[in-house]
Design an enzyme around this catalytic site. Structure first.
Site, PDB file in Angstrom:
ATOM      1  N   TYR A  14       3.303   3.001  20.300  1.00 36.54           N
ATOM      2  CA  TYR A  14       2.625   2.187  19.234  1.00 36.54           C
ATOM      3  C   TYR A  14       1.624   3.176  18.768  1.00 36.54           C
ATOM      4  CZ  TYR A  14      -1.190  -0.213  16.946  1.00 36.54           C
ATOM      5  OH  TYR A  14      -1.875  -0.788  16.085  1.00 36.54           O
TER       6      TYR A  14
ATOM      7  N   SER B 251       0.680  -1.411   0.024  1.00 41.93           N
ATOM      8  CA  SER B 251       0.008   0.003  -0.108  1.00 41.93           C
ATOM      9  C   SER B 251       0.914   1.248  -0.166  1.00 41.93           C
ATOM     10  CB  SER B 251      -0.910  -0.124   1.220  1.00 41.93           C
ATOM     11  OG  SER B 251      -1.624   1.225   1.406  1.00 41.93           O
TER      12      SER B 251
END
Length: 171
Positions: A34, A10
Site C-alpha cells: 500500500y 483528478s
C-alpha cells in the site's frame, strides 16, 4: 438531445500503481504494498476507466460520458490536508506550500466550468463527444496510458459489477 454523464476525477490518476488499478480484493487490501499517494491515484484512475468503459456501452442510447479533472480547487477539502502536509514536510515548508496553493487554486465557481461544459455544452452534444478526458477549462486532454488498456477497463467493470451484485445479494 443527448443525455450526459460527467465523472469527476483528478490529474492524480496519472500517479497510480504500476499496474494501474488492482483488480483483486486481495491486491486492493495488500498492506505490504500500500502506498497512500498511489492508492489515491488508483481511485482517480478508476474514475476515468469507469467513464471510458461506460461511454461505448451507452452511446447507442444517446448518452455521452466524459471524465474531468477540475484542477486544484480552493475548498475545505484542501485545507483539511494541511495537517497531513505538516506532518510530512514540517511547518515552514507546509506554510510556504499552502500560500502557493492558495494563489494557484481555482475558485470553486471557476473550477466547476469544466464539469458544466461536459454536462451541458451544445458543441459537445452536437459533436457527440464521448469517452474523453478534460482539464480546466474545458480542454480535451490525453489521459494516462492505462486508460487505453481495454483489459484493465473491462476488469475494473467486471470487479465493480461483482461487488455491486454481491452487496445486493447480501442486503
Amino acid at each position: 438531445g443527448a443525455a450526459t454523464v460527467t465523472t469527476v476525477s483528478s490529474s492524480a490518476h496519472y500517479n497510480s500503481y504500476p499496474e494501474g488499478v488492482r483488480l483483486t480484493l486481495e491486491s486492493l487490501n495488500d498492506k505490504a504494498t500500500y502506498n497512500r499517494m498511489e492508492a489515491y491515484g488508483q481511485s482517480k484512475l478508476a474514475n476515468v476507466l469507469f467513464a471510458l468503459e461506460l461511454a461505448p456501452r451507452v452511446q447507442s442510447k444517446n448518452i455521452l460520458v466524459n471524465a474531468v479533472h477540475p484542477g486544484a480547487v480552493n475548498t475545505a477539502l484542501g485545507r483539511n490536508l494541511v495537517p497531513l502536509v505538516r506532518a510530512t514536510v514540517g511547518d515552514s515548508l507546509a506554510d510556504w506550500l499552502q500560500s502557493k496553493v492558495e494563489l494557484a487554486a481555482w475558485d470553486p465557481r471557476d473550477a466547476a466550468l469544466t464539469q458544466l461544459y461536459t454536462a451541458v455544452s451544445p458543441k459537445l452534444k452536437a459533436s457527440k463527444i464521448t469517452g474523453k478526458y478534460f482539464h480546466p477549462i474545458a480542454r480535451e486532454t490525453t489521459p494516462d496510458p492505462h486508460t487505453f488498456n481495454m483489459t484493465l477497463r473491462r476488469g475494473l467493470w467486471d470487479l465493480s459489477t461483482k461487488f455491486v451484485n454481491d452487496a445486493s445479494l447480501s442486503a
